[in-house]
Write a protein that holds these residues in place. Structure first.
Motif, short mmCIF file in Angstrom:
data_model
loop_
_atom_site.label_atom_id
_atom_site.label_comp_id
_atom_site.label_asym_id
_atom_site.label_seq_id
_atom_site.Cartn_x
_atom_site.Cartn_y
_atom_site.Cartn_z
N SER A 135 0.85 -1.19 0.00
CA SER A 135 0.00 0.00 0.00
C SER A 135 0.89 1.24 0.00
N PHE A 136 0.39 2.30 -0.60
CA PHE A 136 1.13 3.55 -0.60
C PHE A 136 0.14 4.70 -0.66
N LEU A 137 0.59 5.87 -0.23
CA LEU A 137 -0.27 7.04 -0.23
C LEU A 137 -0.31 7.67 -1.62
N LEU A 138 -1.49 8.04 -2.02
CA LEU A 138 -1.64 8.78 -3.27
C LEU A 138 -1.55 10.27 -2.96
N PRO A 139 -0.99 11.05 -3.88
CA PRO A 139 -0.95 12.50 -3.68
C PRO A 139 -2.37 13.08 -3.60
N PRO A 140 -2.55 14.17 -2.88
CA PRO A 140 -3.87 14.77 -2.72
C PRO A 140 -4.60 15.03 -4.04
N ALA A 141 -3.89 15.46 -5.08
CA ALA A 141 -4.55 15.74 -6.36
C ALA A 141 -5.18 14.48 -6.95
N LEU A 142 -4.50 13.34 -6.84
CA LEU A 142 -5.07 12.07 -7.33
C LEU A 142 -6.25 11.66 -6.47
N CYS A 143 -6.10 11.77 -5.15
CA CYS A 143 -7.20 11.41 -4.24
C CYS A 143 -8.45 12.22 -4.55
N ASP A 144 -8.28 13.51 -4.80
CA ASP A 144 -9.43 14.35 -5.09
C ASP A 144 -10.17 13.88 -6.34
N LEU A 145 -9.42 13.60 -7.40
CA LEU A 145 -10.06 13.16 -8.65
C LEU A 145 -10.75 11.81 -8.49
N VAL A 146 -10.12 10.90 -7.76
CA VAL A 146 -10.68 9.56 -7.59
C VAL A 146 -11.87 9.57 -6.64
N LEU A 147 -11.71 10.20 -5.49
CA LEU A 147 -12.76 10.16 -4.46
C LEU A 147 -13.89 11.16 -4.69
N ASN A 148 -13.55 12.35 -5.13
CA ASN A 148 -14.57 13.40 -5.25
C ASN A 148 -15.12 13.58 -6.66
N LYS A 149 -14.36 13.18 -7.65
CA LYS A 149 -14.82 13.33 -9.03
C LYS A 149 -15.15 11.96 -9.66
N ASN A 150 -15.06 10.90 -8.84
CA ASN A 150 -15.36 9.53 -9.29
C ASN A 150 -14.56 9.12 -10.54
N MET A 151 -13.33 9.58 -10.62
CA MET A 151 -12.49 9.26 -11.77
C MET A 151 -11.70 7.99 -11.47
N GLU A 152 -11.56 7.14 -12.45
CA GLU A 152 -10.74 5.92 -12.32
C GLU A 152 -9.28 6.36 -12.16
N LEU A 153 -8.52 5.61 -11.35
CA LEU A 153 -7.15 6.02 -11.04
C LEU A 153 -6.29 6.23 -12.28
N GLY A 154 -6.40 5.36 -13.27
CA GLY A 154 -5.61 5.52 -14.49
C GLY A 154 -5.90 6.83 -15.20
N HIS A 155 -7.16 7.22 -15.24
CA HIS A 155 -7.54 8.49 -15.88
C HIS A 155 -7.07 9.68 -15.05
N ALA A 156 -7.19 9.56 -13.73
CA ALA A 156 -6.71 10.63 -12.85
C ALA A 156 -5.20 10.79 -13.00
N ASP A 157 -4.49 9.68 -13.10
CA ASP A 157 -3.04 9.69 -13.32
C ASP A 157 -2.72 10.46 -14.60
N ASP A 158 -3.47 10.19 -15.67
CA ASP A 158 -3.25 10.89 -16.94
C ASP A 158 -3.41 12.40 -16.78
N VAL A 159 -4.42 12.81 -16.01
CA VAL A 159 -4.68 14.23 -15.81
C VAL A 159 -3.57 14.87 -14.98
N VAL A 160 -3.25 14.30 -13.84
CA VAL A 160 -2.29 14.89 -12.91
C VAL A 160 -0.87 14.90 -13.49
N PHE A 161 -0.47 13.81 -14.12
CA PHE A 161 0.90 13.71 -14.62
C PHE A 161 1.02 13.99 -16.12
N ARG A 162 -0.09 14.44 -16.73
CA ARG A 162 -0.11 14.79 -18.16
C ARG A 162 0.44 13.66 -19.02
N ARG A 163 -0.15 12.47 -18.80
CA ARG A 163 0.24 11.29 -19.57
C ARG A 163 -0.97 10.79 -20.35
N VAL A 164 -0.74 9.83 -21.22
CA VAL A 164 -1.81 9.24 -22.01
C VAL A 164 -1.82 7.74 -21.79
#
Length: 90
Positions: free
Chosen positions: A15-44
């Motif tokens: 287990s590891f801690l996710l950064p607050p920006a990822l947590c917000d997208l996943v928990l509050n915006k119901n975004m899947e982690l992979g999609h949130a990762d793409d947004v936060v780290f500007r990846r595809v």
């Protein structure tokens, strides 16, 4: 015919801690982690690459490596069956 006993192996990944920006997208915006990762780290399509764990560890652990230990641990009963399975049940 006679049914054979069914056995399970069990393990989990670390287990590891996710950064607050990822947590917000996943928990509050119901975004899947992979999609949130793409947004936060500007990846595809990051979930098919190194995954979130890869970018957070700067490649020290990639997505595949993250699951390998759990899989090996789940297989312990079949690696050392004499310690887990009743020989009279087979």
């Amino acid at each position: 015919g006679e049914s054979k006993p069914f056995f399970w192996g069990y393990a989990k990944t670390g287990s590891f801690l996710l950064p607050p920006a990822l947590c917000d997208l996943v928990l509050n915006k119901n975004m899947e982690l992979g999609h949130a990762d793409d947004v936060v780290f500007r990846r595809v399509n990051s979930k098919h690459g190194s995954g979130t764990v890869g970018v957070l560890t700067k490649g020290e652990i990639d997505r595949t490596e993250y699951y390998v230990h759990a899989l090996k641990l789940a297989l312990i009963p079949w690696i050392r069956p004499q310690l887990y399975f009743d020989s009279s049940a087979s």
